[in-house]
Design an enzyme around this catalytic site. Sequence first.
Site, PDB file in Angstrom:
ATOM      1  N   LYS A 103      19.027  17.349  -9.118  1.00 53.99           N
ATOM      2  CA  LYS A 103      17.744  16.859  -9.637  1.00 53.99           C
ATOM      3  C   LYS A 103      17.962  15.873 -10.786  1.00 53.99           C
ATOM      4  O   LYS A 103      18.717  16.178 -11.726  1.00 53.99           O
ATOM      5  CB  LYS A 103      16.924  18.063 -10.123  1.00 53.99           C
ATOM      6  CG  LYS A 103      15.549  17.694 -10.604  1.00 53.99           C
ATOM      7  CD  LYS A 103      14.801  18.915 -11.107  1.00 53.99           C
ATOM      8  CE  LYS A 103      13.516  18.487 -11.773  1.00 53.99           C
ATOM      9  NZ  LYS A 103      12.889  19.574 -12.492  1.00 53.99           N
TER      10      LYS A 103
ATOM     11  N   ASP B  65       8.944   1.594   4.469  1.00 54.36           N
ATOM     12  CA  ASP B  65       9.663   0.315   4.544  1.00 54.36           C
ATOM     13  C   ASP B  65      10.852   0.294   3.587  1.00 54.36           C
ATOM     14  O   ASP B  65      11.779  -0.481   3.763  1.00 54.36           O
ATOM     15  CB  ASP B  65       8.715  -0.836   4.181  1.00 54.36           C
ATOM     16  CG  ASP B  65       7.674  -1.051   5.275  1.00 54.36           C
ATOM     17  OD1 ASP B  65       8.056  -1.030   6.456  1.00 54.36           O
ATOM     18  OD2 ASP B  65       6.482  -1.208   4.942  1.00 54.36           O
TER      19      ASP B  65
ATOM     20  N   LYS C  89       2.526  -9.264  13.408  1.00 58.61           N
ATOM     21  CA  LYS C  89       3.429  -8.142  13.726  1.00 58.61           C
ATOM     22  C   LYS C  89       3.641  -8.047  15.236  1.00 58.61           C
ATOM     23  O   LYS C  89       4.750  -7.769  15.699  1.00 58.61           O
ATOM     24  CB  LYS C  89       2.868  -6.829  13.172  1.00 58.61           C
ATOM     25  CG  LYS C  89       3.012  -6.735  11.670  1.00 58.61           C
ATOM     26  CD  LYS C  89       2.433  -5.462  11.082  1.00 58.61           C
ATOM     27  CE  LYS C  89       2.527  -5.519   9.560  1.00 58.61           C
ATOM     28  NZ  LYS C  89       1.818  -4.467   8.878  1.00 58.61           N
TER      29      LYS C  89
ATOM     30  N   PHE D 250       1.278   0.049  15.850  1.00 58.78           N
ATOM     31  CA  PHE D 250       0.072   0.139  15.019  1.00 58.78           C
ATOM     32  C   PHE D 250       0.301  -0.771  13.819  1.00 58.78           C
ATOM     33  O   PHE D 250       1.448  -0.986  13.425  1.00 58.78           O
ATOM     34  CB  PHE D 250      -0.132   1.579  14.515  1.00 58.78           C
ATOM     35  CG  PHE D 250      -0.971   2.434  15.414  1.00 58.78           C
ATOM     36  CD1 PHE D 250      -0.440   2.972  16.579  1.00 58.78           C
ATOM     37  CD2 PHE D 250      -2.297   2.726  15.100  1.00 58.78           C
ATOM     38  CE1 PHE D 250      -1.208   3.779  17.410  1.00 58.78           C
ATOM     39  CE2 PHE D 250      -3.070   3.534  15.909  1.00 58.78           C
ATOM     40  CZ  PHE D 250      -2.534   4.055  17.070  1.00 58.78           C
TER      41      PHE D 250
ATOM     42  N   LYS E   6       7.566  -8.552  16.293  1.00 57.38           N
ATOM     43  CA  LYS E   6       8.265  -7.349  16.761  1.00 57.38           C
ATOM     44  C   LYS E   6       8.343  -7.307  18.293  1.00 57.38           C
ATOM     45  O   LYS E   6       8.758  -6.303  18.867  1.00 57.38           O
ATOM     46  CB  LYS E   6       7.580  -6.096  16.214  1.00 57.38           C
ATOM     47  CG  LYS E   6       7.555  -6.057  14.673  1.00 57.38           C
ATOM     48  CD  LYS E   6       7.039  -4.746  14.130  1.00 57.38           C
ATOM     49  CE  LYS E   6       6.780  -4.849  12.625  1.00 57.38           C
ATOM     50  NZ  LYS E   6       7.062  -3.633  11.895  1.00 57.38           N
TER      51      LYS E   6
ATOM     52  N   ASN F 121       4.128   8.332   2.164  1.00 56.08           N
ATOM     53  CA  ASN F 121       2.788   7.741   2.210  1.00 56.08           C
ATOM     54  C   ASN F 121       1.779   8.795   2.663  1.00 56.08           C
ATOM     55  O   ASN F 121       2.144   9.944   2.890  1.00 56.08           O
ATOM     56  CB  ASN F 121       2.771   6.515   3.129  1.00 56.08           C
ATOM     57  CG  ASN F 121       3.222   6.884   4.525  1.00 56.08           C
ATOM     58  OD1 ASN F 121       2.584   7.683   5.208  1.00 56.08           O
ATOM     59  ND2 ASN F 121       4.356   6.333   4.955  1.00 56.08           N
TER      60      ASN F 121
HETATM   61  O1  PMT Z   1      -1.521   9.640  10.388  1.00 59.32           O
HETATM   62  P1  PMT Z   1      -2.990   9.443  10.053  1.00 59.32           P
HETATM   63  O2  PMT Z   1      -3.383  10.094   8.753  1.00 59.32           O
HETATM   64  O3  PMT Z   1      -3.884   9.849  11.203  1.00 59.32           O
HETATM   65  O4  PMT Z   1      -3.239   7.879   9.831  1.00 59.32           O
HETATM   66  C1  PMT Z   1      -3.102   6.987  10.903  1.00 59.32           C
HETATM   67  C2  PMT Z   1      -2.341   5.705  10.494  1.00 59.32           C
HETATM   68  C3  PMT Z   1      -3.164   4.920   9.493  1.00 59.32           C
HETATM   69  C4  PMT Z   1      -0.974   6.078   9.891  1.00 59.32           C
HETATM   70  C5  PMT Z   1      -2.108   4.911  11.837  1.00 59.32           C
HETATM   71  O5  PMT Z   1      -3.342   4.570  12.385  1.00 59.32           O
HETATM   72  C6  PMT Z   1      -1.289   3.647  11.570  1.00 59.32           C
HETATM   73  O6  PMT Z   1      -1.814   2.601  11.212  1.00 59.32           O
HETATM   74  N1  PMT Z   1       0.042   3.722  11.783  1.00 59.32           N
HETATM   75  C7  PMT Z   1       0.993   2.644  11.469  1.00 59.32           C
HETATM   76  C8  PMT Z   1       1.328   2.678  10.011  1.00 59.32           C
HETATM   77  C9  PMT Z   1       2.343   1.592   9.614  1.00 59.32           C
HETATM   78  O7  PMT Z   1       3.458   1.906   9.272  1.00 59.32           O
HETATM   79  O8  PMT Z   1       1.914   0.361   9.752  1.00 59.32           O
HETATM   80  P2  PMT Z   1       2.766  -0.965   9.355  1.00 59.32           P
HETATM   81  O9  PMT Z   1       1.800  -2.058   9.507  1.00 59.32           O
HETATM   82  O10 PMT Z   1       3.423  -0.761   8.042  1.00 59.32           O
HETATM   83  O11 PMT Z   1       3.894  -1.036  10.467  1.00 59.32           O
HETATM   84  C10 PMT Z   1       3.703  -1.732  11.694  1.00 59.32           C
HETATM   85  C11 PMT Z   1       4.415  -1.014  12.809  1.00 59.32           C
HETATM   86  O12 PMT Z   1       5.830  -1.027  12.577  1.00 59.32           O
HETATM   87  C12 PMT Z   1       4.010   0.441  12.989  1.00 59.32           C
HETATM   88  O13 PMT Z   1       3.900   0.700  14.357  1.00 59.32           O
HETATM   89  C13 PMT Z   1       5.190   1.213  12.366  1.00 59.32           C
HETATM   90  O14 PMT Z   1       5.383   2.472  13.023  1.00 59.32           O
HETATM   91  C14 PMT Z   1       6.347   0.278  12.634  1.00 59.32           C
HETATM   92  N2  PMT Z   1       7.429   0.374  11.638  1.00 59.32           N
HETATM   93  C15 PMT Z   1       7.221   0.043  10.330  1.00 59.32           C
HETATM   94  C16 PMT Z   1       8.261   0.092   9.433  1.00 59.32           C
HETATM   95  C17 PMT Z   1       9.547   0.510   9.873  1.00 59.32           C
HETATM   96  N3  PMT Z   1      10.562   0.591   9.051  1.00 59.32           N
HETATM   97  N4  PMT Z   1       9.720   0.835  11.166  1.00 59.32           N
HETATM   98  C18 PMT Z   1       8.702   0.776  12.050  1.00 59.32           C
HETATM   99  O15 PMT Z   1       8.868   1.090  13.234  1.00 59.32           O
END
Ligand code: PMT
Length: 405
Positions: free
Chosen positions: A290, A280, A338, A324, A342, A211
């Site tokens: 490849k 995810d 979330k 986040f 979580k 991403n």
């Molecule tokens: O890195 P930058 O370019 O500065 O951008 C910042 C950002 C947009 C990446 C940051 O501000 C942000 O939003 N980070 C969380 C991104 C994310 O994965 O969001 P989510 O809504 O998909 O996931 C929710 C939470 O679960 C997050 O804390 C994530 O780390 C966590 N997660 C998600 C999927 C997974 N398999 N394991 C996780 O721990």
Amino acid sequence: MLNNKNILLCVTGGIAVYKAVALVSKLSQAGANVKVVMTDSAKEFVQPLSFQVMSRNDVYFDTFDEKDSRVIAHIDLADWADLVVVAPATANVIGKLANGIADDMVTTILLATEADVWIAPAMNVHMYAHPAVVRNIAQLHEDGYRFIEPSEGFLACGYVGKGRLEEPERITALIGQHFSKTAEQPLKGKKVVITAGPTRERIDPVRYVSNFSSGKMGYAMAAAAQQLGADAVLISGPVDLPVPSGVQVIYVESAAQMYDAVLNEYDDASIVVKSAAVADYRPKLIYDQKMKKKAGDDVLELERTTDILKSLGDRKQQQLLIGFAAETTDVITYGKKKLESKNLDYIIVNDVTDPGGGFGSDTNVVTLLSREGEATPFNAMAKDQLAICLFETIIQQESDKLHDR
Ligand code: PMT
């Protein structure tokens, strides 16, 4: 907050010098003792007398003009300062400092001081984006200098873009925050684990699923935790950023590697901040060689990665767990979901389609949601400043509970 703090303001030559006069006024009004050092170019824009009147102190610009024979002026000023601020900082002074050049009063002081040095650049938008300037700024970040990012807007050269010296009120507020928090070190003795950046999920030796995360938000959170006294451990996906000074870093590539690294650091952590954009899904099959293209379309079969944050929530003990949420619609509603599912203490939600923030941007616009249902919105601000504000708000909301973590 600035009462009796010694601020040494280094003024270098650009049109924004006039704003530095207002900065001296603001700092003095906030109770600071301000002394000003100018380069010759800065004196072309504003007379030293203006700074002398505003600061009620001598203004320095000549390395060989020793006003007091008992001391060596540039060393004396370097030792006097609690904080050195370079504002406005030209491309020239940034370049000199990044390369250890000391050929005038300002640059000799910058090399001689042991105080923290903050740099507030101001220049033409194209100069600010020039690879040499970008390289010098990255070097100074790596050397532990802190930057007050220029803002965007109409520039004196006629261009519109990034390069305006941050407003004196804002710089004064940031300096005030710095002294209040760094002095208190509210996270001293606490282990804070921060994840940052994207993960990469391999398809074959040359391709991956990922991403747009740059890691800027997570790296800013790590730097802020360290500035607040924490033992900061940064678990970073593949990004192109310098590690903030004093922060321990562990590099990972995939969600599975991030899971292992975070679990390894989890048991004795006081606070965990999951800023990383973890994939995810990952390809169900990773090809050793490849993949050859075939005629027509193809389908890549994906499987879910482990939700690291959910696993942390399930085994939470003393840890304060902060997630986040990157959303594109109904950010608060999805963020709350979330937070609950979580088992988090806080979630920081951002609309990643907002032009003032999201992936890759230097700024972000977020709302902090707490388990108790409190919602604290933050306007667009530089990610490093935002990170400090977020920690500060959380520390305040946790107040007496934090020492048990
Ligand atoms: O890195 P930058 O370019 O500065 O951008 C910042 C950002 C947009 C990446 C940051 O501000 C942000 O939003 N980070 C969380 C991104 C994310 O994965 O969001 P989510 O809504 O998909 O996931 C929710 C939470 O679960 C997050 O804390 C994530 O780390 C966590 N997660 C998600 C999927 C997974 N398999 N394991 C996780 O721990």
